[in-house]
Design an enzyme around this catalytic site. Sequence first.
Site, PDB file in Angstrom:
ATOM      1  N   CYS A 311     -44.939  -6.539  41.930  1.00 29.38           N
ATOM      2  CA  CYS A 311     -45.265  -7.882  42.268  1.00 29.38           C
ATOM      3  C   CYS A 311     -45.539  -7.994  43.747  1.00 29.38           C
ATOM      4  O   CYS A 311     -46.825  -8.151  44.176  1.00 29.38           O
ATOM      5  CB  CYS A 311     -44.382  -8.995  42.090  1.00 29.38           C
ATOM      6  SG  CYS A 311     -44.378  -9.228  40.140  1.00 29.38           S
TER       7      CYS A 311
HETATM    8  C1  UDX Z   1     -40.192 -10.421  42.329  1.00 35.21           C
HETATM    9  C2  UDX Z   1     -40.145 -12.077  42.449  1.00 35.21           C
HETATM   10  O1  UDX Z   1     -38.695 -12.103  43.205  1.00 35.21           O
HETATM   11  C3  UDX Z   1     -40.188 -12.587  41.292  1.00 35.21           C
HETATM   12  O2  UDX Z   1     -40.142 -14.142  41.558  1.00 35.21           O
HETATM   13  C4  UDX Z   1     -41.732 -12.380  40.914  1.00 35.21           C
HETATM   14  O3  UDX Z   1     -41.871 -13.268  39.716  1.00 35.21           O
HETATM   15  C5  UDX Z   1     -41.796 -11.051  40.863  1.00 35.21           C
HETATM   16  O4  UDX Z   1     -41.527 -10.164  42.030  1.00 35.21           O
HETATM   17  P1  UDX Z   1     -38.835  -8.468  41.440  1.00 35.21           P
HETATM   18  O5  UDX Z   1     -40.050  -7.716  41.800  1.00 35.21           O
HETATM   19  O6  UDX Z   1     -38.028  -8.318  40.174  1.00 35.21           O
HETATM   20  O7  UDX Z   1     -39.066 -10.075  41.351  1.00 35.21           O
HETATM   21  O8  UDX Z   1     -37.650  -8.218  42.491  1.00 35.21           O
HETATM   22  P2  UDX Z   1     -36.698  -8.904  43.853  1.00 35.21           P
HETATM   23  O9  UDX Z   1     -35.690  -8.938  43.181  1.00 35.21           O
HETATM   24  O10 UDX Z   1     -37.482 -10.056  44.062  1.00 35.21           O
HETATM   25  O11 UDX Z   1     -36.997  -7.713  44.814  1.00 35.21           O
HETATM   26  C6  UDX Z   1     -38.090  -7.291  45.277  1.00 35.21           C
HETATM   27  C7  UDX Z   1     -37.919  -6.147  46.335  1.00 35.21           C
HETATM   28  O12 UDX Z   1     -37.381  -6.756  47.723  1.00 35.21           O
HETATM   29  C8  UDX Z   1     -36.984  -5.112  45.901  1.00 35.21           C
HETATM   30  O13 UDX Z   1     -37.291  -3.803  46.278  1.00 35.21           O
HETATM   31  C9  UDX Z   1     -35.822  -5.548  46.850  1.00 35.21           C
HETATM   32  O14 UDX Z   1     -34.492  -4.428  46.845  1.00 35.21           O
HETATM   33  C10 UDX Z   1     -36.217  -5.943  48.050  1.00 35.21           C
HETATM   34  N1  UDX Z   1     -35.536  -6.877  48.615  1.00 35.21           N
HETATM   35  C11 UDX Z   1     -34.965  -8.339  47.998  1.00 35.21           C
HETATM   36  C12 UDX Z   1     -34.728  -6.703  49.782  1.00 35.21           C
HETATM   37  O15 UDX Z   1     -34.900  -5.562  50.627  1.00 35.21           O
HETATM   38  N2  UDX Z   1     -33.844  -7.660  50.359  1.00 35.21           N
HETATM   39  C13 UDX Z   1     -33.605  -8.575  49.981  1.00 35.21           C
HETATM   40  O16 UDX Z   1     -32.774  -9.437  50.715  1.00 35.21           O
HETATM   41  C14 UDX Z   1     -34.208  -8.820  48.798  1.00 35.21           C
END
Ligand code: UDX
Length: 487
Positions: A311
Amino acid sequence: MLGSSQTIFSLSHSQGITFCQQSPDFIVPDKVPPCNLKTKSASISIVGMGYVGLCTAATFASRGIRTIGIDIDQARVEQIRRGKAPLHEPQLDSMLKNVVRRKLLYATSDISVAAHTDTTFLTVGTPSQPDGSIDLSYIKNATEDLGNALREKHDYHLVVVKSTVVPGSTNGTVKRFLEQSSRKVIGAELGLCANPEFLKEGTAINDALHPDKIVIGSNDKKSVNELAKLYRRFYGATLPPVILTSPEAAELVKYASNAFLATKVSFINTIANIAEKIPGVDVGTIAEAIGLDPRIGSLFLKAGPGYGGSCFHKDLQAIINYSQNKNYDPILLRATEETNEQQTSRVVGMAEKLLGSLPSKRIAVLGLAFKKDTDDIREAASIRLINQLKKKGARVIAYDPMAIPNTKKQFPDQIDYAENAQSALRGADCAIIMTEWDLIRKLKAKDFQEYMKTPNIVDARRIYDPEEFSLLNYVSIGLGPRQERNS
Ligand code: UDX
């Protein structure tokens, strides 16, 4: 027809939702859910059995709502019919098995059956075009097919756009295609709403069962009432706040949400890069301290190798492109993306610094998935990293508890794969931690020492204790140089 995003539809108390005076777009659930559930049982269809569609279908069916899952991929349909999830998501397999066995969920490739349900959700993909703009071709095809299927239907049918689409898509492209192919107009016979989802991979089922909000965007009062009624049926007393607004505002909520979260990650990664310059400073302390301020909040402040997943990058590119076409350059969002891109290069730079140079060096990449507990590698930082390492002549051996089959599709023979973390480390010149899997977190400093040729470690997920690893060549994102303590 209502034109402004500030206009709301007030629903009566008997529908279980109360109008909140202070905030015109904001509707909160009533304490008592008085909705009448004795009417005929609801049935829905969902077009697109990808991640969002399938999780949504399984959760609707689990609440006794008869659900039809529609997908053009026959193999996927067959798998769902057998009660087997075609993708990895905790709780999904058992939920699917249960609802298929109870005949609450039925999968098919035939979109015409959608006409036999009351409501159709569109959950098809909206990928990026080469210039970053949104590709609405799946939406157009699905809408056209659905409209054709609805042409002969006499009863009311509601169409709900759950796919992530740029503002104006529901009321523009979707409405146009739907009205043309169905030969009906939005109103008495046909309804249309935008209703974005906010599911996270790994917790999608729980997110669907306990969302923090429901956003409904429509210019048509009947459409809103029908969708609100369905959600009241689904959630009963646990109905979350429901925000009723225009389709365009609902569509923008989704982009704003992902852009904000991505910006939070790029922000903390920026602070991490500054912290690395300061002896004795650890970005974890900074994140913990600022996170205590309720205006900032503690979530999404983990520094790392840059965000990935299906996303964030796609949606940021789409909204940047959309804004630029409207003559506004969203520099903050461009910086979020650029910071993310650079973050992976910084991880490569850290390995290069430890090793002197990369050609012919054996590098163990631990973790490939874009986050833990998934086999998804879409836009994962590990993929960007491997491409850069290969370009610089390094030999890569990768390990991931779940994501190797998907990674093999991308790198069939450019890199080696290990069966476990220990064998990836054997003889390696450097290890780079790219995903925060519990299994990788459990490794001890002595494991690296025992198996590696030289224990050079780049901890891009900050999962190890710098004290324990201090005798090794250990560097971590957001960790300043060691400061000698005065005794
Ligand atoms: C995301 C949104 O959170 C969700 O609401 C939307 O519908 C789809 O996109 P998702 O892709 O499942 O969900 O992953 P998410 O848990 O949000 O993490 C996204 C990325 O950010 C990951 O690579 C994660 O490792 C990274 N991340 C997240 C960080 O590097 N640091 C953080 O503190 C949080």
